[in-house]
Design a protein around this motif. Sequence first.
Motif, short mmCIF file in Angstrom:
data_model
loop_
_atom_site.label_atom_id
_atom_site.label_comp_id
_atom_site.label_asym_id
_atom_site.label_seq_id
_atom_site.Cartn_x
_atom_site.Cartn_y
_atom_site.Cartn_z
N UNK A 113 0.84 -1.20 0.00
CA UNK A 113 0.00 0.00 0.00
C UNK A 113 0.88 1.25 0.00
N UNK A 114 1.15 1.76 -1.19
CA UNK A 114 2.06 2.89 -1.33
C UNK A 114 1.53 3.83 -2.40
N UNK A 115 1.94 5.08 -2.30
CA UNK A 115 1.47 6.10 -3.24
C UNK A 115 2.45 7.26 -3.24
N UNK A 116 2.64 7.86 -4.41
CA UNK A 116 3.50 9.04 -4.46
C UNK A 116 2.76 10.24 -3.87
N UNK A 117 3.49 11.15 -3.27
CA UNK A 117 2.90 12.34 -2.68
C UNK A 117 2.16 13.19 -3.72
N UNK A 121 -1.89 14.12 -3.50
CA UNK A 121 -2.44 15.47 -3.53
C UNK A 121 -3.35 15.69 -4.72
N UNK A 122 -3.14 14.92 -5.78
CA UNK A 122 -3.91 15.12 -7.01
C UNK A 122 -5.18 14.30 -7.09
N UNK A 123 -5.58 13.68 -6.00
CA UNK A 123 -6.83 12.94 -6.00
C UNK A 123 -6.73 11.53 -5.46
N UNK A 124 -5.55 11.13 -4.99
CA UNK A 124 -5.39 9.78 -4.48
C UNK A 124 -5.58 9.63 -2.99
N UNK A 125 -5.97 10.70 -2.32
CA UNK A 125 -6.05 10.67 -0.85
C UNK A 125 -7.00 9.58 -0.35
N UNK A 126 -8.16 9.44 -1.00
CA UNK A 126 -9.12 8.43 -0.54
C UNK A 126 -8.53 7.03 -0.60
N UNK A 127 -7.79 6.73 -1.65
CA UNK A 127 -7.12 5.42 -1.77
C UNK A 127 -6.17 5.19 -0.61
N UNK A 128 -5.34 6.20 -0.35
CA UNK A 128 -4.32 6.07 0.67
C UNK A 128 -4.93 5.90 2.06
N UNK A 129 -5.93 6.70 2.38
CA UNK A 129 -6.55 6.61 3.69
C UNK A 129 -7.30 5.29 3.85
N UNK A 354 -7.31 8.00 14.38
CA UNK A 354 -8.04 7.29 13.35
C UNK A 354 -9.42 7.89 13.09
N UNK A 355 -10.05 8.48 14.10
CA UNK A 355 -11.38 9.03 13.85
C UNK A 355 -11.31 10.18 12.85
N UNK A 356 -10.28 11.01 12.95
CA UNK A 356 -10.12 12.09 11.98
C UNK A 356 -9.83 11.55 10.59
N UNK A 357 -8.97 10.54 10.51
CA UNK A 357 -8.65 9.92 9.22
C UNK A 357 -9.91 9.31 8.60
N UNK A 358 -10.67 8.56 9.40
CA UNK A 358 -11.88 7.92 8.89
C UNK A 358 -12.92 8.95 8.49
N UNK A 359 -13.01 10.05 9.22
CA UNK A 359 -13.94 11.12 8.89
C UNK A 359 -13.59 11.74 7.53
N UNK A 360 -12.31 12.03 7.33
CA UNK A 360 -11.89 12.61 6.06
C UNK A 360 -12.20 11.67 4.90
N UNK A 361 -11.94 10.38 5.09
CA UNK A 361 -12.24 9.41 4.04
C UNK A 361 -13.74 9.37 3.76
N UNK A 362 -14.57 9.37 4.80
CA UNK A 362 -16.02 9.33 4.60
C UNK A 362 -16.51 10.54 3.83
N UNK A 368 -17.97 11.97 -3.72
CA UNK A 368 -17.81 11.35 -5.03
C UNK A 368 -16.43 10.89 -5.40
N UNK A 369 -15.46 10.96 -4.48
CA UNK A 369 -14.13 10.47 -4.80
C UNK A 369 -14.13 8.95 -4.78
N UNK A 370 -13.50 8.34 -5.75
CA UNK A 370 -13.53 6.89 -5.90
C UNK A 370 -12.55 6.16 -5.02
N UNK A 371 -12.54 4.85 -5.17
CA UNK A 371 -11.65 3.98 -4.39
C UNK A 371 -10.81 3.13 -5.33
N UNK A 372 -10.25 3.70 -6.33
CA UNK A 372 -9.55 2.92 -7.34
C UNK A 372 -8.32 2.22 -6.79
N UNK A 373 -8.08 1.01 -7.25
CA UNK A 373 -6.85 0.24 -6.99
C UNK A 373 -6.65 -0.16 -5.55
N UNK A 374 -7.64 0.10 -4.68
CA UNK A 374 -7.59 -0.36 -3.27
C UNK A 374 -6.36 0.13 -2.54
#
Length: 380
Positions: A113-117, A121-129, A354-362, A368-374
Amino acid sequence: MGADLELVAGGRTLRFPAVWLRDNCPCPECLDTGTGQKLNDITGMPNGLTITLTEDAGESVLVTFGPDRHRSVFSRAWLAGHALDGSTDGDGRTEDDKELWLPADLDPETGLPAMSWPRYLAGGKAEALAAVLRLGFVLLRGVPAEPGTVLDVAASFGYVRETNYGRLFDVRAEPAPGNLAYTRAAIRPHTDNPYRDPAPTVQLLHCLRAAGQGGETGLVDGFAAAAELRAADAESFATLAITPVPFGYADKQAELRASLPLIQLSPGGRVRGVRFNNRSMRPLRRPYPEVTAFYAAYRRWAELLARPERQLNLRLAPGDCLVVDNTRVLHARTAFSMSAGSPGRHLQGCYADLDGLASTLAVLRRSGHGRSNHGREESR
């Protein structure tokens, strides 16, 4: 009619008591339309609530209550989604909502589970979280290797949890260390701050400078290890889940104590957290038979966590930032050396929750942000 509502949804018969339905009535008299918060409490409901009439409205069910003839409208889909089947502990924090892993399951090329910064920033935040919640960690690469940047990473999904170590702390060898983390010694798998209740639930570690030799970071899935212990030695698992273990930390500015089991369970009996740090355990003061039983179980658990096949080893490069679920994933470090005149290995860290992280993801998913590539490794 009676005290219950029964309806068939998805081939199953669902049953709801009148008091539960009334407590969850969505009408404007019972629920504030702006905040979604309840306007009434249990003491404001009539005693002896019954259902005097139900009406089929297609996608909804109309319910009339006695004795006050209050009317509620419930969506069939909502009722089906809130079936009283005890199938969840509610907040997504237990082993049932996670993907348990061994390092062999995480192929360095395709499964990490890795992602470039920039991608983050360009839309992958939901995947990472989502990866942090599902797998327990994510590795962000290419985060600017500048002091203080780890705070920006934490602020991108939540709030920094300030402790006696400050908002930000440096992990490097120091002449007079107040913690073994600030030496060059190897550190075995552990969770941070077990002497706090609650402990910080997210840890961030950002590499500013790598060691010349050694200094690898190790990660262990504590939930996967707990599941193995339960399957192999249910008695030891039960002992660790019920025995409160004292942890402590003291220096010139702080004195911290907490006493909790090494394995925390949800009310439904599922693994919800692990707390493990041999460096800060204090003497266990329980009856003699409990102490001997605990130490047998503790040794079994420690040996299982220390197995090499359980530890994912990463050599962090400058710009790498790990975001780790501190209630689940243990982290470790190999010893490292410093050549004469070298500034040596330097990480900066901070804590979040984790509650803040989970809130941001929710919120991201709701917008409408997707969950591509898990959240697995992507090309950079």
